[in-house]
Design a protein around this motif. Structure first.
Motif, short mmCIF file in Angstrom:
data_model
loop_
_atom_site.label_atom_id
_atom_site.label_comp_id
_atom_site.label_asym_id
_atom_site.label_seq_id
_atom_site.Cartn_x
_atom_site.Cartn_y
_atom_site.Cartn_z
N LYS A 35 0.83 -1.21 0.00
CA LYS A 35 0.00 0.00 0.00
C LYS A 35 0.86 1.25 0.00
CE LYS A 35 -4.17 -1.79 1.78
NZ LYS A 35 -5.27 -1.91 0.98
N TRP A 36 0.36 2.28 -0.65
CA TRP A 36 1.06 3.55 -0.68
C TRP A 36 0.79 4.32 0.60
CZ3 TRP A 36 -1.19 5.16 -6.08
CH2 TRP A 36 -0.54 4.46 -7.09
N VAL A 76 -14.42 3.93 -11.56
CA VAL A 76 -13.27 4.24 -10.72
C VAL A 76 -13.67 4.53 -9.27
CG1 VAL A 76 -11.85 5.10 -12.62
CG2 VAL A 76 -13.12 6.72 -11.21
N LEU A 77 -14.94 4.84 -9.05
CA LEU A 77 -15.40 5.09 -7.68
C LEU A 77 -15.61 3.78 -6.91
CD1 LEU A 77 -17.94 8.00 -8.27
CD2 LEU A 77 -15.63 8.14 -7.29
N VAL A 81 -12.99 -2.67 -7.04
CA VAL A 81 -12.28 -2.95 -8.28
C VAL A 81 -10.88 -2.35 -8.13
CG1 VAL A 81 -12.24 -2.59 -10.78
CG2 VAL A 81 -14.43 -2.85 -9.61
N LYS A 82 -9.89 -3.22 -8.16
CA LYS A 82 -8.50 -2.78 -7.96
C LYS A 82 -7.86 -2.48 -9.31
CE LYS A 82 -8.70 -3.43 -3.55
NZ LYS A 82 -9.14 -2.27 -2.81
N TYR A 83 -7.03 -1.46 -9.31
CA TYR A 83 -6.31 -1.06 -10.51
C TYR A 83 -4.82 -1.01 -10.20
CZ TYR A 83 -10.83 0.65 -12.19
OH TYR A 83 -12.13 0.75 -12.58
N GLN A 84 -4.04 -1.28 -11.20
CA GLN A 84 -2.59 -1.07 -11.12
C GLN A 84 -2.32 0.23 -11.88
OE1 GLN A 84 -0.05 -2.87 -9.61
NE2 GLN A 84 1.27 -1.19 -10.28
N ALA A 85 -1.71 1.18 -11.19
CA ALA A 85 -1.41 2.45 -11.86
C ALA A 85 -0.40 2.20 -12.98
CB ALA A 85 -0.83 3.45 -10.86
N PRO A 86 -0.55 2.88 -14.12
CA PRO A 86 0.47 2.76 -15.16
C PRO A 86 1.81 3.23 -14.58
CG PRO A 86 -1.41 4.07 -15.92
CD PRO A 86 -1.62 3.80 -14.47
N HIS A 132 -6.56 6.83 -23.59
CA HIS A 132 -6.33 6.74 -22.14
C HIS A 132 -5.83 5.33 -21.84
CE1 HIS A 132 -7.36 6.30 -17.88
NE2 HIS A 132 -7.25 7.60 -17.82
N PRO A 133 -4.85 5.18 -20.92
CA PRO A 133 -4.29 3.84 -20.67
C PRO A 133 -5.30 2.82 -20.14
CG PRO A 133 -3.34 5.48 -19.17
CD PRO A 133 -4.20 6.23 -20.15
N ARG A 134 -6.35 3.26 -19.49
CA ARG A 134 -7.33 2.33 -18.93
C ARG A 134 -8.59 2.19 -19.80
NH1 ARG A 134 -6.09 -0.55 -15.68
NH2 ARG A 134 -5.32 0.90 -14.14
#
Length: 165
Positions: A35-36, A76-77, A81-86, A132-134
């Motif tokens: 985690k960040w 995105v809200l 749903v998990k995302y990996q940042a580019p 957009h990357p996503r």
């Protein structure tokens, strides 16, 4: 101020409210290796906004009109749903200082608003798309909407981390 401006302003005010009272130790504290820290989340938001502004500028410069479908960016809200940042939007490792990040976020938002203020006919933002990357080809107005939705997602994440402090 148009709806974009209001939504961008509201999201940023909420973010600054969450982080402004933190000290640098709290800002940089991590709780799980994967985690960040809150500082890293803010750095990620800063990088994302800068990249989005550049994409919007590119689209406005190219003026290639597109018949791109509207995308369901509200996803995105949904934090389940998990995302990996580019990689390009991954935050640095820090440490970060709260006042400097607040200043950089302010400068970045002002640059974005300057770009949007120069668009005389806002309807063009619906007609130009940039990859957009996503989401693939995304109309510029949805790039803007995605910025404040993305920020809202991370504000909730910051609230969760603050509860652990």
């Amino acid at each position: 101020m148009d709806d974009f401006g209001k939504n961008l302003f509201t999201a940023r005010e909420r973010l600054l409210n969450e982080i402004s009272s933190l000290n640098d130790g709290e800002f940089n504290r991590t709780f799980e290796i994967s985690k960040w820290s809150i500082g890293q989340i803010c750095h990620h938001l800063l990088k994302t906004e800068t990249l989005s502004r550049k994409a919007i500028l590119f689209g406005l410069d190219q003026r290639i009109l597109s018949e791109t479908d509207r995308k369901s960016i509200q996803i995105v809200l949904d934090r389940s749903v998990k995302y990996q940042a580019p990689a390009i939007a991954e935050p640095g490792s820090g440490p970060f200082q709260v006042p400097q990040i607040i200043q950089r976020l302010s400068d970045s938002r002002n640059k974005l608003i300057d770009v949007l203020d120069k668009v005389d006919d806002k309807s063009i933002l619906k007609e130009i798309a940039v990859n957009h990357p996503r989401f693939g080809d995304l109309p510029l107005d949805q790039w803007i909407e995605l910025l404040y939705l993305h920020e809202q997602r991370h504000i909730e994440q910051i609230k969760d981390l603050k509860a652990l402090l």
